[in-house]
Design a protein around this motif. Structure first.
Motif, PDB file in Angstrom:
ATOM      1  N   GLU A  76     -40.795 -22.187 -39.535  1.00 53.31           N
ATOM      2  CA  GLU A  76     -40.627 -22.541 -38.128  1.00 53.31           C
ATOM      3  C   GLU A  76     -39.378 -23.392 -37.909  1.00 53.31           C
ATOM      4  O   GLU A  76     -38.664 -23.233 -36.912  1.00 53.31           O
ATOM      5  CB  GLU A  76     -41.874 -23.282 -37.632  1.00 53.31           C
ATOM      6  N   SER A  80     -36.176 -22.516 -35.587  1.00 55.70           N
ATOM      7  CA  SER A  80     -35.742 -23.448 -34.539  1.00 55.70           C
ATOM      8  C   SER A  80     -34.266 -23.802 -34.683  1.00 55.70           C
ATOM      9  O   SER A  80     -33.531 -23.865 -33.699  1.00 55.70           O
ATOM     10  CB  SER A  80     -36.588 -24.726 -34.591  1.00 55.70           C
ATOM     11  N   ASP A  85     -32.332 -25.674 -31.885  1.00 56.29           N
ATOM     12  CA  ASP A  85     -33.299 -26.734 -31.610  1.00 56.29           C
ATOM     13  C   ASP A  85     -33.536 -27.565 -32.866  1.00 56.29           C
ATOM     14  O   ASP A  85     -33.822 -27.018 -33.944  1.00 56.29           O
ATOM     15  CB  ASP A  85     -34.637 -26.145 -31.142  1.00 56.29           C
TER      16      ASP A  85
END
Length: 639
Positions: A76, A80, A85
């Motif tokens: 994850e 991201s 992010d």
């Protein structure tokens, strides 16, 4: 079989998670419980091994239970980072990795369990917060019962065309927009408008798709295709609202970056100062995960769902946060400040004739006319449950008036000049009655004698003055009227209301200029309902459309749509938005403060990694539960 719950075929656009059950969101829902179960079972198994004489097995068991959570977390994080992010999930990965490297296996599995549990709790909280909005999506009709060759057939909605006649049974959801063609429709519109009391629609009146038939079956003459109907439009608005990310969430991301740097510096400093890597690990553990990235989205979605329950559709977090900061209001008149249609506001009957008698005779004759004023008079008579007679020998002069026989009486009605030209004594009586600005006077004569007048006007919505005063108290510093109507009408309608300025006879471009000029006083909210309001709604910092009866263009351009035809919902919307924003900030500041205190304590050796993990999870649970307060209380929703 209920028409609202059968065949899956439909032209109504469905959200991605409905169309693709194996989407990423569904996969996450399946994986999250497993990620919680693995470290939970591993923690228990390791403890059993430690206290059963197999202590050497405990560490490997805990490490093995941590690895799947860490692996998913790393995937994850990589995804991201590719999107640009950067968040505090990195701290969680560092704390788990550090615990495994330094053989703090118990701390590692506790962090894994708490992180996976926190993610699961966040997902549950978001589902709980979205419940009111998801209820709209789950009610999308799939089929309808259509009349064809004297028989009923169940067909998919994409086969329904304007002009078809369909049967809406008790309990069915109205699948497309239309008008009642047979029977009386008793409709529950609570899912759309927040109104708890069913409404009654008679033959010829419009029915909004998405309403539930709470009465006997009725026939509906369709006026739109399914994809063009009210309910399909609302579904699209809901999907748009769920896709938009709040600027507050981006602000949370910027805070997360600062917090990440502080965490790394504090943990690294503790290691360098003491030479003990376990202190650095404890700092990382207690900073995992940060309540900042949990509380904001939950509070925002909770506020949006709370508003949806009140019949207020807020298109995402950006609109909700802007709504909480509004300082200036520009409002349209017709259809917004007023109802947008002529209504009978006064009946002046001559001596010997009651108001109901005058209205009954007038409405009976007006049944033969298609004029909008005639329709308003007939509706008023129906509201009063008056029995209308069948008119005969009807002659209508377009744009002037109508005359005919009702119950053996010669009735003439229309404008002042029209009636005066046919009834000699009418001119004197009418001249004694002053004209009302912004109102329409219908003169009536019966058997060649002046019988009275009916006054129709587009009235202010009830409680308008109270609403404007409430908005003042909420911090709205400027309230301005912007209308295309004549100035004398605008001033007459708004007399006594607390407006700072009145702009009349405006074109759509001129309304944009008014909105732009008001920006110097702070964020501007524009409220309108017509197609001519759409440019100004789009130009404002926040556009609010009267979506229950307004034009589709205004609803599309607006950031907030009032699904119930009540202006006081604006006050409710602002209250909900400000409360949701306040709760989000409370959760963030308290959560960050407690985490920072814990990190300092860990840096000085007062907290071990396992203790830090338990304390941080308690903080996360507390801020999520606090954010969910935006779902309830604080704002009374009136019907």
């Amino acid at each position: 079989m209920n028409a609202g719950n059968s065949s899956p075929a439909s032209t109504v656009p469905l959200p991605a998670e409905v169309e693709r059950p194996r989407s990423l969101r569904d996969l996450q829902r399946l994986v999250r419980p497993v990620l919680v179960a693995l470290p939970a079972l591993g923690l228990v198994a390791g403890l059993v091994a430690r206290f059963s004489g197999f202590a050497s097995w405990a560490g490997p068991i805990w490490a093995l239970a941590t690895v799947p959570v860490l692996a998913v977390l790393l995937i994850e994080i990589i995804a991201s980072l590719r999107r640009g992010d950067v968040g505090l999930d990195i701290v969680a990965a560092l704390s788990m990795s550090g615990a495994l490297i330094f053989q703090e296996y118990l701390a590692a599995v506790v962090v894994a369990l708490m992180y996976a549990g926190g993610q699961y709790l966040e997902a549950y909280a978001e589902r709980r917060a979205r419940r009111e909005m998801t209820a709209l999506l789950s009610r999308v009709p799939r089929t309808a019962m259509r009349y064809r060759d004297g028989k009923l057939e169940e067909v998919a909605l994409d086969e329904i065309a304007p002009g078809d006649r369909i049967l809406v049974r008790r309990g069915d959801i109205v699948p497309v927009d239309g008008t009642v063609s047979k029977g009386v429709a008793v409709l529950d519109q609570s899912a759309l408008t927040g109104e708890s009391i069913p409404v009654q629609q008679i033959v010829g009146e419009a029915v909004m798709s998405g309403s539930t038939n709470a009465g006997d079956a009725f026939d509906l003459a369709t006026t739109h295709r399914a994809a063009e109907s009210t309910y399909a439009g609302i579904i699209r608005l809901v999907e748009e609202a769920e896709r938009v990310k709040a600027p507050m969430s981006r602000l949370a991301d910027r805070f997360a970056m600062v917090f990440l740097v502080v965490t790394i510096v504090l943990s690294g400093g503790a290691w360098l100062w003491t030479g003990d890597p376990i202190r650095a690990l404890a700092v990382l553990v207690i900073a995992t995960p940060c309540p900042l990235i949990l509380a904001v989205p939950v509070a925002i979605i909770s506020g949006i769902s709370r508003a949806a329950k009140a019949g207020i559709l807020i298109k995402g977090g950006k609109a909700l946060e802007t709504l909480a900061r509004i300082r200036a209001l520009v409002i349209d008149k017709t259809g917004t400040l007023t109802h947008g249609e002529a209504r009978v506001v006064a009946i002046h009957a001559e001596s010997g004739l009651s108001q109901d008698d005058l209205l009954r005779l007038t409405a009976s004759l007006d049944q033969a006319s298609k004029h909008v004023i005639a329709r308003a008079i007939v509706l008023e008579a129906q509201k009063r449950n008056l029995t209308l007679a069948l008119p005969t020998s009807v002659v209508e002069t377009p744009g002037e008036g109508v005359e005919g026989e009702v119950d053996g009486k010669r009735v003439v009605l229309g404008g002042r000049k029209f009636v005066a030209s046919r009834v000699p004594d009418a001119q004197r009586a009418l001249s004694a009655r002053p004209k009302s600005i912004g109102a329409v006077t219908v003169a009536v004569s019966i058997d060649d004698k002046f019988a009275g007048t009916l006054v129709l006007a587009d009235e202010l919505r009830a409680g308008t003055a109270h609403l404007l005063c409430d908005l003042r108290e909420q911090g709205i510093e400027r309230i301005v009227l912007a209308t295309g109507d004549r100035r004398d009408v605008a001033e007459a309608v708004t007399a006594g209301l607390p407006f700072d300025a009145i702009h009349a006879e405006l074109t759509p471009d001129a309304k944009i200029a008014v909105v732009t000029d008001e920006r110097e006083n702070g964020p501007v909210m524009m409220i309108g309902d017509g197609v001519n309001d759409a440019p100004a709604l789009a130009a404002a910092d926040l556009g609010v459309a009267m979506g229950a009866r307004g034009a589709a263009a205004s609803a599309q351009a607006a950031d907030v749509v009032l699904l119930v035809d009540r202006l006081d919902r604006v006050h409710t919307a602002i209250q909900i938005a400000r409360r949701a924003r306040r709760i989000a900030l409370e959760s963030v500041y308290v959560g960050i403060g407690l985490s920072f205190i814990g990190m300092v304590a860990a840096a000085f050796g007062f907290l071990q990694p396992v203790q830090g993990a338990l304390i941080q999870e308690a903080i996360d649970v507390a801020v999520i539960l606090n954010a969910l307060r935006a779902l309830r209380g604080g704002t009374k929703i009136s019907n």
